[in-house]
Design an enzyme around this catalytic site. Sequence first.
Site, PDB file in Angstrom:
ATOM      1  N   HIS A 223       0.858  -1.198   0.000  1.00 27.25           N
ATOM      2  CA  HIS A 223       0.000   0.000   0.000  1.00 27.25           C
ATOM      3  C   HIS A 223       0.888   1.239   0.000  1.00 27.25           C
ATOM      4  O   HIS A 223       1.971   1.235   0.561  1.00 27.25           O
ATOM      5  CB  HIS A 223      -0.902   0.018   1.250  1.00 27.25           C
ATOM      6  CG  HIS A 223      -2.056   0.938   1.111  1.00 27.25           C
ATOM      7  ND1 HIS A 223      -1.989   2.265   1.410  1.00 27.25           N
ATOM      8  CD2 HIS A 223      -3.311   0.702   0.642  1.00 27.25           C
ATOM      9  CE1 HIS A 223      -3.154   2.821   1.170  1.00 27.25           C
ATOM     10  NE2 HIS A 223      -3.984   1.905   0.701  1.00 27.25           N
TER      11      HIS A 223
ATOM     12  N   ASP B 115      -8.033  -5.044  -0.679  1.00 29.15           N
ATOM     13  CA  ASP B 115      -8.475  -5.851  -1.827  1.00 29.15           C
ATOM     14  C   ASP B 115      -8.192  -7.333  -1.690  1.00 29.15           C
ATOM     15  O   ASP B 115      -8.629  -8.112  -2.545  1.00 29.15           O
ATOM     16  CB  ASP B 115      -7.780  -5.322  -3.096  1.00 29.15           C
ATOM     17  CG  ASP B 115      -8.249  -3.903  -3.404  1.00 29.15           C
ATOM     18  OD1 ASP B 115      -7.402  -3.002  -3.501  1.00 29.15           O
ATOM     19  OD2 ASP B 115      -9.481  -3.713  -3.481  1.00 29.15           O
TER      20      ASP B 115
HETATM   21  C1  SDX Z   1      -5.896   0.414  -3.189  1.00 32.36           C
HETATM   22  O1  SDX Z   1      -4.163   4.913  -1.937  1.00 32.36           O
HETATM   23  C2  SDX Z   1      -5.146   4.221  -1.412  1.00 32.36           C
HETATM   24  O2  SDX Z   1      -5.598   4.526  -0.349  1.00 32.36           O
HETATM   25  C3  SDX Z   1      -5.661   3.083  -2.281  1.00 32.36           C
HETATM   26  C4  SDX Z   1      -6.725   2.193  -1.629  1.00 32.36           C
HETATM   27  C5  SDX Z   1      -7.991   2.947  -1.389  1.00 32.36           C
HETATM   28  O3  SDX Z   1      -8.742   2.574  -0.478  1.00 32.36           O
HETATM   29  O4  SDX Z   1      -8.270   3.869  -2.204  1.00 32.36           O
HETATM   30  O5  SDX Z   1      -6.270   1.668  -0.389  1.00 32.36           O
HETATM   31  C6  SDX Z   1      -7.083   1.019  -2.546  1.00 32.36           C
HETATM   32  O6  SDX Z   1      -5.546   0.832  -4.269  1.00 32.36           O
HETATM   33  C7  SDX Z   1      -5.115  -0.657  -2.455  1.00 32.36           C
HETATM   34  C8  SDX Z   1      -3.879  -1.150  -3.275  1.00 32.36           C
HETATM   35  C9  SDX Z   1      -4.386  -2.205  -4.289  1.00 32.36           C
HETATM   36  N1  SDX Z   1      -3.260  -2.581  -5.222  1.00 32.36           N
HETATM   37  C10 SDX Z   1      -2.689  -3.791  -5.148  1.00 32.36           C
HETATM   38  O7  SDX Z   1      -2.926  -4.659  -4.285  1.00 32.36           O
HETATM   39  C11 SDX Z   1      -1.674  -4.048  -6.259  1.00 32.36           C
HETATM   40  C12 SDX Z   1      -0.425  -4.723  -5.685  1.00 32.36           C
HETATM   41  N2  SDX Z   1       0.295  -3.725  -4.851  1.00 32.36           N
HETATM   42  C13 SDX Z   1       1.384  -3.004  -5.429  1.00 32.36           C
HETATM   43  O8  SDX Z   1       1.274  -2.748  -6.804  1.00 32.36           O
HETATM   44  C14 SDX Z   1       1.893  -1.858  -4.572  1.00 32.36           C
HETATM   45  O9  SDX Z   1       2.032  -2.346  -3.307  1.00 32.36           O
HETATM   46  C15 SDX Z   1       1.125  -0.554  -4.515  1.00 32.36           C
HETATM   47  C16 SDX Z   1       0.945   0.035  -5.871  1.00 32.36           C
HETATM   48  C17 SDX Z   1      -0.197  -0.754  -3.855  1.00 32.36           C
HETATM   49  C18 SDX Z   1       1.946   0.383  -3.633  1.00 32.36           C
HETATM   50  O10 SDX Z   1       3.103   0.603  -4.283  1.00 32.36           O
HETATM   51  P1  SDX Z   1       4.243   1.492  -3.581  1.00 32.36           P
HETATM   52  O11 SDX Z   1       3.957   1.889  -2.177  1.00 32.36           O
HETATM   53  O12 SDX Z   1       4.551   2.576  -4.570  1.00 32.36           O
HETATM   54  O13 SDX Z   1       5.361   0.503  -3.414  1.00 32.36           O
HETATM   55  P2  SDX Z   1       6.580   0.484  -4.375  1.00 32.36           P
HETATM   56  O14 SDX Z   1       6.043   0.304  -5.771  1.00 32.36           O
HETATM   57  O15 SDX Z   1       7.443   1.668  -4.060  1.00 32.36           O
HETATM   58  O16 SDX Z   1       7.290  -0.861  -3.916  1.00 32.36           O
HETATM   59  C19 SDX Z   1       8.229  -0.864  -2.827  1.00 32.36           C
HETATM   60  C20 SDX Z   1       8.894  -2.211  -2.966  1.00 32.36           C
HETATM   61  C21 SDX Z   1       9.363  -2.490  -4.384  1.00 32.36           C
HETATM   62  O17 SDX Z   1      10.435  -3.411  -4.317  1.00 32.36           O
HETATM   63  P3  SDX Z   1      11.961  -2.781  -4.315  1.00 32.36           P
HETATM   64  O18 SDX Z   1      12.024  -1.788  -5.467  1.00 32.36           O
HETATM   65  O19 SDX Z   1      12.131  -2.110  -2.948  1.00 32.36           O
HETATM   66  O20 SDX Z   1      12.858  -3.989  -4.493  1.00 32.36           O
HETATM   67  O21 SDX Z   1       7.944  -3.244  -2.659  1.00 32.36           O
HETATM   68  C22 SDX Z   1       7.747  -4.035  -3.800  1.00 32.36           C
HETATM   69  C23 SDX Z   1       8.200  -3.239  -4.992  1.00 32.36           C
HETATM   70  O22 SDX Z   1       8.603  -4.093  -6.053  1.00 32.36           O
HETATM   71  N3  SDX Z   1       6.315  -4.327  -3.847  1.00 32.36           N
HETATM   72  C24 SDX Z   1       5.796  -5.523  -4.109  1.00 32.36           C
HETATM   73  C25 SDX Z   1       4.421  -5.373  -3.995  1.00 32.36           C
HETATM   74  N4  SDX Z   1       4.126  -4.096  -3.686  1.00 32.36           N
HETATM   75  C26 SDX Z   1       5.307  -3.441  -3.599  1.00 32.36           C
HETATM   76  N5  SDX Z   1       6.396  -6.710  -4.428  1.00 32.36           N
HETATM   77  C27 SDX Z   1       5.548  -7.754  -4.652  1.00 32.36           C
HETATM   78  N6  SDX Z   1       4.204  -7.698  -4.543  1.00 32.36           N
HETATM   79  C28 SDX Z   1       3.607  -6.507  -4.225  1.00 32.36           C
HETATM   80  N7  SDX Z   1       2.301  -6.444  -4.132  1.00 32.36           N
END
Ligand code: SDX
Length: 389
Positions: free
Chosen positions: A271, A328
């Site tokens: 998140h 989710d």
């Molecule tokens: C919602 O904003 C809100 O409030 C949204 C929401 C709402 O109520 O409106 O809460 C609803 O959108 C919830 C999120 C739903 N999305 C998902 O479940 C999709 C999967 N999650 C990811 O795509 C991700 O976690 C995000 C997009 C939700 C958050 O991304 P961030 O905070 O920008 O994290 P990041 O991309 O900077 O990642 C940090 C690290 C990275 O690895 P490194 O570069 O440090 O090696 O964490 C990793 C990412 O690759 N990572 C994941 C991951 N999420 C982040 N690795 C594997 N699986 C994941 N799900």
Amino acid sequence: LTGFITLDPGYKNSGSCTSKITFLDGELGILRYRGYAIEDLAEKADFLEVSYLLIFGELPTAAQLVQFETDIRKHTLVNEEMKNIIDGFPRTAHPMGVLAALTSALTAFNPKSVNVDNEKEMYHAVCKTMGKFLVIATWTYRKSMGYPLNYYDNTKGYVENFMRLMFQLPTQPYMDNPVVIDALDKLFILHADHEQNCSTSTVRMVGSSQAGLFASISAGVSALWGSLHGGANQAVLEMLEEINKNGGDIDKYMAKAKDRNDPFRLMGFGHRVYKNFDPRARIIKKAADEVLATLGVDDPILDIAKKLEAAALEDEYFKSRNLYPNVDFYSGIIYRALGIPTDMFTVMFAIGRLPGWIAQWKEMRENKEPIGRPRQVYTGATLRDFEKK
Ligand code: SDX
């Protein structure tokens, strides 16, 4: 001084915003609507009560709640000509695309809703949006199934109507089951608002140009559709179904999620704000157990979800990045148990998020905020003399 950018006075109003609606603490996993803990609201309030709280700032008295529901009922008829629009879509169209289009089209049939210049017009636009959006959201499902479109039954409650609008003729056996209605009511509450997330910021941004409420909500629907945002609940189920088809090989998918060269992410995890458990995920996980037990559904997908959660919570990669289940991760399991198709899951999110979008749009308008205009740090070419190539 090179490398420094001057912030013109307008800058401060074009970036982040102040709001009195929702408080999040990502480190502690806290979520409050107008100061009330989400855990209390999910357990003790119903969806229209919480909608009223978000939009008007206070919990309604019993009389105010009855009046709010009565005023919403006055607007649940959708102009019959809107059917010409939905008939123009193929049955295979994604419901979120149809919903965005129908929501925007509501402006054409309700031109006065564009400008809400006083409290009375604002209240009218709020009730009209709450009433019509629920109906057209369910029409997207009926259209995809080739079923006749249903009408709101003013003798039933708001969430009961969702089930009737979706499933009546053929009738789902548990359409009026109180455990099902309570679970849906709770799910809508948990999705109702979430501070300045992607879709809510979109609604505020579009509304800040003086675009009407329906047009602003339509833009929010489009933003929510993305798989990194509201589309994640559909992506979670598709991921769990794929793992199930591959013999439930959790380790294989955990390895894929951690492989920097693999674009696969564990959907429903992580998140932008929560670097702790999403408080909504805890409540939804409990509701999933209750609904499946009540309906006597033994879904292998739920078992896979629990195993995946347990594995991720133990895993160094996930722990070091503060990746926890989000809203989710479990919601789709309940929707699936209720017979809602996966491509309708994000529509469910939109129905829940509607009062939050309305509340945030209303706050932005009442604060008379200037048009949104984020600035940038320019990293392109410096001045060049023009020479033909
Ligand atoms: C919602 O904003 C809100 O409030 C949204 C929401 C709402 O109520 O409106 O809460 C609803 O959108 C919830 C999120 C739903 N999305 C998902 O479940 C999709 C999967 N999650 C990811 O795509 C991700 O976690 C995000 C997009 C939700 C958050 O991304 P961030 O905070 O920008 O994290 P990041 O991309 O900077 O990642 C940090 C690290 C990275 O690895 P490194 O570069 O440090 O090696 O964490 C990793 C990412 O690759 N990572 C994941 C991951 N999420 C982040 N690795 C594997 N699986 C994941 N799900």
